[in-house]
Design a protein around this motif. Structure first.
Motif, PDB file in Angstrom:
ATOM      1  N   LEU A 447       0.736  -1.251   0.063  1.00  0.00           N
ATOM      2  CA  LEU A 447      -0.012  -0.009  -0.061  1.00  0.00           C
ATOM      3  C   LEU A 447       0.983   1.365   0.063  1.00  0.00           C
ATOM      4  CD1 LEU A 447      -3.093   0.802   2.277  1.00  0.00           C
ATOM      5  CD2 LEU A 447      -1.424   2.516   1.790  1.00  0.00           C
ATOM      6  N   GLY A 448       0.798   1.872  -1.093  1.00  0.00           N
ATOM      7  CA  GLY A 448       1.504   3.417  -1.129  1.00  0.00           C
ATOM      8  C   GLY A 448       0.786   4.277   0.001  1.00  0.00           C
ATOM      9  N   PHE A 449       1.863   4.612   0.860  1.00  0.00           N
ATOM     10  CA  PHE A 449       1.335   5.378   1.992  1.00  0.00           C
ATOM     11  C   PHE A 449       0.738   6.750   1.641  1.00  0.00           C
ATOM     12  CE2 PHE A 449       2.458   8.119   6.068  1.00  0.00           C
ATOM     13  CZ  PHE A 449       1.183   7.432   6.692  1.00  0.00           C
ATOM     14  N   GLU A 450       1.513   7.300   0.782  1.00  0.00           N
ATOM     15  CA  GLU A 450       0.941   8.791   0.177  1.00  0.00           C
ATOM     16  C   GLU A 450      -0.270   8.649  -0.271  1.00  0.00           C
ATOM     17  OE1 GLU A 450       4.790   9.292   1.582  1.00  0.00           O
ATOM     18  OE2 GLU A 450       4.383   7.730   0.188  1.00  0.00           O
ATOM     19  N   ARG A 451      -0.656   7.466  -1.115  1.00  0.00           N
ATOM     20  CA  ARG A 451      -1.939   7.449  -1.623  1.00  0.00           C
ATOM     21  C   ARG A 451      -3.141   7.269  -0.771  1.00  0.00           C
ATOM     22  NH1 ARG A 451      -1.609   4.413  -7.596  1.00  0.00           N
ATOM     23  NH2 ARG A 451      -0.027   5.533  -8.420  1.00  0.00           N
ATOM     24  N   LEU A 452      -2.809   6.610   0.397  1.00  0.00           N
ATOM     25  CA  LEU A 452      -3.372   6.559   1.602  1.00  0.00           C
ATOM     26  C   LEU A 452      -3.669   8.132   2.140  1.00  0.00           C
ATOM     27  CD1 LEU A 452      -5.195   4.898   3.563  1.00  0.00           C
ATOM     28  CD2 LEU A 452      -2.958   4.494   5.000  1.00  0.00           C
ATOM     29  N   VAL A 453      -2.625   8.850   2.392  1.00  0.00           N
ATOM     30  CA  VAL A 453      -2.769   9.867   2.912  1.00  0.00           C
ATOM     31  C   VAL A 453      -3.731  10.819   1.939  1.00  0.00           C
ATOM     32  CG1 VAL A 453      -1.655  11.976   3.831  1.00  0.00           C
ATOM     33  CG2 VAL A 453      -0.720   9.634   4.067  1.00  0.00           C
ATOM     34  N   LEU A 454      -3.533  10.673   0.589  1.00  0.00           N
ATOM     35  CA  LEU A 454      -4.194  11.486  -0.485  1.00  0.00           C
ATOM     36  C   LEU A 454      -5.566  11.182  -0.157  1.00  0.00           C
ATOM     37  CD1 LEU A 454      -3.187  13.246  -2.782  1.00  0.00           C
ATOM     38  CD2 LEU A 454      -3.437  11.276  -4.219  1.00  0.00           C
ATOM     39  N   PHE A 455      -6.076  10.054  -0.063  1.00  0.00           N
ATOM     40  CA  PHE A 455      -7.485   9.683   0.043  1.00  0.00           C
ATOM     41  C   PHE A 455      -8.034  10.279   1.145  1.00  0.00           C
ATOM     42  CE2 PHE A 455     -10.970   7.136   1.459  1.00  0.00           C
ATOM     43  CZ  PHE A 455     -11.722   7.113   0.352  1.00  0.00           C
ATOM     44  N   VAL A 456      -7.369  10.178   2.419  1.00  0.00           N
ATOM     45  CA  VAL A 456      -7.952  10.546   3.627  1.00  0.00           C
ATOM     46  C   VAL A 456      -8.046  11.939   4.014  1.00  0.00           C
ATOM     47  CG1 VAL A 456      -7.657  10.433   6.234  1.00  0.00           C
ATOM     48  CG2 VAL A 456      -7.186   8.319   4.957  1.00  0.00           C
ATOM     49  N   THR A 457      -7.170  12.838   3.349  1.00  0.00           N
ATOM     50  CA  THR A 457      -6.992  14.244   3.415  1.00  0.00           C
ATOM     51  C   THR A 457      -7.924  14.931   2.296  1.00  0.00           C
ATOM     52  OG1 THR A 457      -5.077  14.584   2.231  1.00  0.00           O
ATOM     53  CG2 THR A 457      -4.781  14.284   4.558  1.00  0.00           C
ATOM     54  N   GLY A 458      -8.366  14.060   1.289  1.00  0.00           N
ATOM     55  CA  GLY A 458      -9.055  14.739   0.338  1.00  0.00           C
ATOM     56  C   GLY A 458      -8.127  15.576  -0.699  1.00  0.00           C
ATOM     57  N   MET A 459      -7.029  15.693  -0.574  1.00  0.00           N
ATOM     58  CA  MET A 459      -6.111  16.330  -1.476  1.00  0.00           C
ATOM     59  C   MET A 459      -6.197  15.525  -2.868  1.00  0.00           C
ATOM     60  SD  MET A 459      -5.198  18.662   0.177  1.00  0.00           S
ATOM     61  CE  MET A 459      -4.083  19.531  -0.799  1.00  0.00           C
ATOM     62  N   THR A 460      -5.840  16.369  -4.103  1.00  0.00           N
ATOM     63  CA  THR A 460      -5.754  15.612  -5.443  1.00  0.00           C
ATOM     64  C   THR A 460      -4.482  15.387  -5.971  1.00  0.00           C
ATOM     65  OG1 THR A 460      -5.976  17.869  -6.265  1.00  0.00           O
ATOM     66  CG2 THR A 460      -8.150  16.551  -6.040  1.00  0.00           C
ATOM     67  N   ASN A 461      -3.113  15.995  -5.476  1.00  0.00           N
ATOM     68  CA  ASN A 461      -2.031  15.721  -6.044  1.00  0.00           C
ATOM     69  C   ASN A 461      -1.118  15.139  -4.888  1.00  0.00           C
ATOM     70  OD1 ASN A 461       0.899  16.316  -6.920  1.00  0.00           O
ATOM     71  ND2 ASN A 461      -0.237  17.986  -8.069  1.00  0.00           N
ATOM     72  N   ILE A 462      -0.391  14.146  -5.113  1.00  0.00           N
ATOM     73  CA  ILE A 462       0.507  13.423  -4.241  1.00  0.00           C
ATOM     74  C   ILE A 462       1.616  14.207  -3.812  1.00  0.00           C
ATOM     75  CG2 ILE A 462       2.138  12.084  -5.943  1.00  0.00           C
ATOM     76  CD1 ILE A 462       1.129   9.643  -4.268  1.00  0.00           C
ATOM     77  N   ARG A 463       1.972  15.047  -4.573  1.00  0.00           N
ATOM     78  CA  ARG A 463       3.101  16.056  -4.050  1.00  0.00           C
ATOM     79  C   ARG A 463       2.856  16.742  -2.786  1.00  0.00           C
ATOM     80  NH1 ARG A 463       5.540  18.007 -10.018  1.00  0.00           N
ATOM     81  NH2 ARG A 463       4.821  16.334 -10.920  1.00  0.00           N
ATOM     82  N   ASP A 464       1.437  16.808  -2.287  1.00  0.00           N
ATOM     83  CA  ASP A 464       0.882  17.704  -1.252  1.00  0.00           C
ATOM     84  C   ASP A 464       0.752  16.982   0.064  1.00  0.00           C
ATOM     85  OD1 ASP A 464       1.098  20.057  -3.163  1.00  0.00           O
ATOM     86  OD2 ASP A 464      -1.008  19.518  -3.607  1.00  0.00           O
ATOM     87  N   VAL A 465       0.903  15.563   0.054  1.00  0.00           N
ATOM     88  CA  VAL A 465       0.934  14.758   1.129  1.00  0.00           C
ATOM     89  C   VAL A 465       2.076  14.107   1.739  1.00  0.00           C
ATOM     90  CG1 VAL A 465      -1.654  14.384   0.540  1.00  0.00           C
ATOM     91  CG2 VAL A 465       0.291  12.715  -0.277  1.00  0.00           C
ATOM     92  N   ILE A 466       3.265  14.671   1.050  1.00  0.00           N
ATOM     93  CA  ILE A 466       4.801  14.114   1.451  1.00  0.00           C
ATOM     94  C   ILE A 466       5.406  15.586   2.021  1.00  0.00           C
ATOM     95  CG2 ILE A 466       5.542  14.109  -0.668  1.00  0.00           C
ATOM     96  CD1 ILE A 466       7.164  11.647   0.132  1.00  0.00           C
ATOM     97  N   PRO A 467       6.461  15.438   2.815  1.00  0.00           N
ATOM     98  CA  PRO A 467       7.012  16.664   3.325  1.00  0.00           C
ATOM     99  C   PRO A 467       7.629  17.472   2.416  1.00  0.00           C
ATOM    100  CG  PRO A 467       7.031  15.505   5.136  1.00  0.00           C
ATOM    101  CD  PRO A 467       6.487  14.522   4.001  1.00  0.00           C
ATOM    102  N   PHE A 468       8.708  16.634   1.429  1.00  0.00           N
ATOM    103  CA  PHE A 468       9.357  17.039   0.500  1.00  0.00           C
ATOM    104  C   PHE A 468       9.332  16.263  -0.585  1.00  0.00           C
ATOM    105  CE2 PHE A 468      11.308  18.677   4.598  1.00  0.00           C
ATOM    106  CZ  PHE A 468      11.101  20.004   4.172  1.00  0.00           C
TER     107      PHE A 468
END
Length: 477
Positions: A447-468
Motif C-alpha cells: 500500500l503506497g502510504f502517500e496514496r492513503l494520505v491523499l485519500f484521507v485528506t481529500g487532496m488531489t496531488n500526491i506532492r501535497d501529502v509528503i513533506p518534500f
C-alpha cells in the motif's frame, strides 16, 4: 517557565493563572490581537496584547511568521469562536522575522506556489492539517499490525534485486562517473564498486519480507521506496513510503480480508483522532470545488466518503468480469476513454479503475485474478495457466491504492516463470531458497502510504501529502 501547548490551552476546562505559550504569529490585528499557533492543533489561540504598555519597537516586530513567547492568564474569551484567550502580561519576540520577505502571508496561496516553498508551507493551515493526519495515519499502521501480532521488519534500502522486474530503479554507486573502471570486455566493472556488484535503491521490500514471513509467520515493512519512472503526474512520486505485510499460510482470500480490514482500521483511526483537521480539510475541499464544473465535483463530502469506506464491504470482482463491464460501458463504446478496452488481457488504466469504483459499483472495489502477462513473476499461477492470484484495491478519486497477491510457492513453477521473463536465477538464489526449504502458501500486499494520505485528506496531488516531494527534475530542499 514551561510553556503549555495551544491545543491543551484551548481544551482546558477552567481559566488559568500565569501560563506561558510559544508559537508563531498567524495574524496580528489592531496592534492588539495575535492569532498564535504552535502546530499542536489547526486552531489558533487569541492573545490580547496590552499595546498601551508595550514598546512600539516590540509591536513593530510582531509580524506574520514571527516566533513569540507570551506569558499571562488564560481567561474566558470576549469574542466569538473560541472559549478561551490569553491576556498577555509579558511578550517576547524569539529570533528575527522579516515581515516583508516572509512568503506565507495570511492569504490564499496556490498549491504550486506552496510546493515551491515546501520548507515553509507546513506553516499554513492546510499543510499543518495534512501533516498531522499523515503522522496519525503512520502511527495507526504500526498500531494495527502490532495489535495483530505482526513483526516489524526493516528491509534494505540498497538492493541488488528488482522486485517489480520493470528495471526502473535508481542506481547506487561510488564509482567515479568520469573514469569508470572497465572489464576486459569493455563493460563497467562493478566488482570495484562499493558493494562489489550492481546495486540500486529498492522499489519494494517484498522479496526480503517474504524470507522473514517464512520464519516469523506474519511480518510487515514500512519504509521508503524509490522508482525511477519518469511519470510527472499528480499520482506519482520518485520517493515514497510503502506498507508491505507478508503472511505465511494466507491465500488470496485471506489477503483480501487482511487488506480490507487494515484500510478500514487506519481510516477510522484518523477520523477518530483528527476530527478538527479533517473538518478543516473538508471545508477547504468544498470551497475549492465550487469553482469546478458540476460533473467534476465529488459526490460526497470528505468525512462522508471516509465513513462510506469504513462502513461498507468492498466489492470483489474478477478481472474478467471487470473487462466485460468496461467493454460494454458507455464511455468505452463512445470512445471517451483514452485507452479503449477491446479485448481480454488489457492492462487497466486509472480511468478504467475510477469508472468501476465511481460510476459502476460506487464503492471500493477489489479486482482479482489478473492476466499473468501483465503481473509480476512472483504471483501464483492459477490452474487455467493464464491468470495469477493477484489483487488490486481501487478507491474513488485515487484508482489503485493497494496491489498484492498470493505468492508463487512452487519452486519449479517460479523458476519457469523467471526463465520466461529473463530473470537471473543466480541474482535471486536466496529468494529461491525460500521455495526449496519449507515452502508454504503465503500472501502479501503493498500500500503506497502517500496514496492513503491523499485519500484521507481529500487532496488531489500526491506532492501535497509528503513533506518534500521528489519528482522528475525536482529534488529541492
Amino acid at each position: 517557565m514551561r510553556h503549555t501547548k495551544v491545543k491543551d490551552l484551548l481544551n482546558s476546562t477552567t481559566t488559568l493563572q500565569e501560563i506561558n505559550a510559544k508559537g508563531w504569529v498567524r495574524t496580528f490585528r489592531n496592534n492588539q490581537f495575535i492569532a498564535l499557533n504552535d502546530g499542536s492543533t489547526i486552531n489558533n489561540i487569541q492573545c490580547v496584547v496590552d499595546f498601551e504598555n508595550t514598546p512600539d519597537e516590540t509591536l513593530k516586530r510582531i509580524t506574520t511568521g514571527a516566533a513569540v513567547s507570551v506569558t499571562g492568564n488564560l481567561v474566558e474569551s470576549k469574542g466569538a469562536g473560541q472559549k478561551y484567550e490569553i491576556q498577555v502580561n509579558k511578550l517576547e519576540i524569539l529570533g528575527d522575522s522579516d515581515a516583508e520577505k516572509f512568503p506565507m502571508q495570511p492569504k490564499k496561496h496556490s498549491l504550486e506556489f506552496l510546493r515551491e516553498n515546501a520548507h515553509l508551507r507546513v506553516r499554513t493551515n492546510a499543510f499543518g492539517a495534512i501533516m498531522r493526519v499523515r503522522s496519525v495515519l503512520s502511527f495507526a499502521v504500526h498500531s494495527y499490525f502490532q495489535q495483530k501480532g505482526f513483526v516489524y521488519v526493516n528491509t534494505p534500502i540498497v538492493t541488488g534485486a528488482d522486485a517489480e522486474g520493470a528495471g526502473e530503479m535508481f542506481q547506487v554507486t561510488s564509482l567515479p562517473l568520469d573514469n569508470l573502471p572497465k572489464t576486459e570486455e569493455g563493460n563497467i566493472d562493478y566488482k570495484k564498486d562499493f558493494f562489489g556488484k550492481h546495486t540500486n535503491l529498492t522499489v519494494s521490500g517484498q522479496l526480503e519480507g517474504e524470507t522473514f514471513a517464512m520464519a516469523l509467520g506474519q511480518i510487515y515493512t514500512f519504509g521508503p521506496t524509490f522508482r525511477a519512472e519518469n511519470s510527472n503526474t499528480s499520482r506519482h512520486l520518485a520517493e515514497f513510503w510503502m506498507i508491505e505485510p507478508e503472511v505465511a499460510f494466507n491465500d488470496l482470500n485471506d489477503n483480501m480480508d487482511l487488506a480490507e480490514d487494515f484500510i478500514k482500521y487506519v481510516v477510522k483511526y484518523a477520523v477518530d483522532n483528527c476530527s478538527d483537521d479533517l473538518k478543516f480539510l473538508e471545508g477547504r475541499l468544498i470551497e475549492e470545488e465550487k469553482s469546478k464544473p458540476q460533473a467534476e465535483r465529488s459526490e460526497m463530502p470528505l468525512l462522508e466518503k471516509l465513513g462510506f469506506v469504513m462502513n461498507n464491504d468492498f466489492k470483489r470482482v474478477s478481472y474478467t468480469e471487470a473487462v466485460d463491464i468496461l467493454r460494454d460501458s458507455t464511455p468505452n463504446k463512445k470512445k471517451k476513454f483514452q485507452y479503449i478496452i477491446n479485448e481480454w488481457g488489457a492492462d487497466l488504466q486509472s480511468e478504467h479503475e475510477r469508472y468501476l469504483v465511481e460510476k459502476h459499483f460506487k464503492c471500493p472495489v477489489i479486482l482479482f485474478d489478473y492476466p499473468a502477462n501483465i503481473k509480476a513473476f512472483y504471483m501464483r499461477l492459477n490452474e487455467d495457466g493464464k491468470t495469477v492470484r493477484a489483487m488490486d484495491i481501487l478507491f474513488p478519486g485515487i484508482g489503485e491504492i493497494v496491489g498484492g497477491s498470493q505468492r508463487e510457492e512452487r519452486f519449479d513453477v517460479l523458476v519457469e516463470k523467471m526463465k520466461a521473463l529473463g530473470i537471473d536465477e543466480e541474482e535471486l538464489w536466496w529468494y529461491l531458497d525460500t521455495r526449496r526449504f519449507g515452502s508454504a502458501v503465503h500472501s502479501g500486499f503493498g500500500l503506497g502510504f502517500e496514496r492513503l494520505v491523499l485519500f484521507v485528506t481529500g487532496m488531489t496531488n500526491i506532492r501535497d501529502v509528503i513533506p518534500f516531494p521528489r519528482t522528475p527534475q525536482n529534488a529541492e530542499f
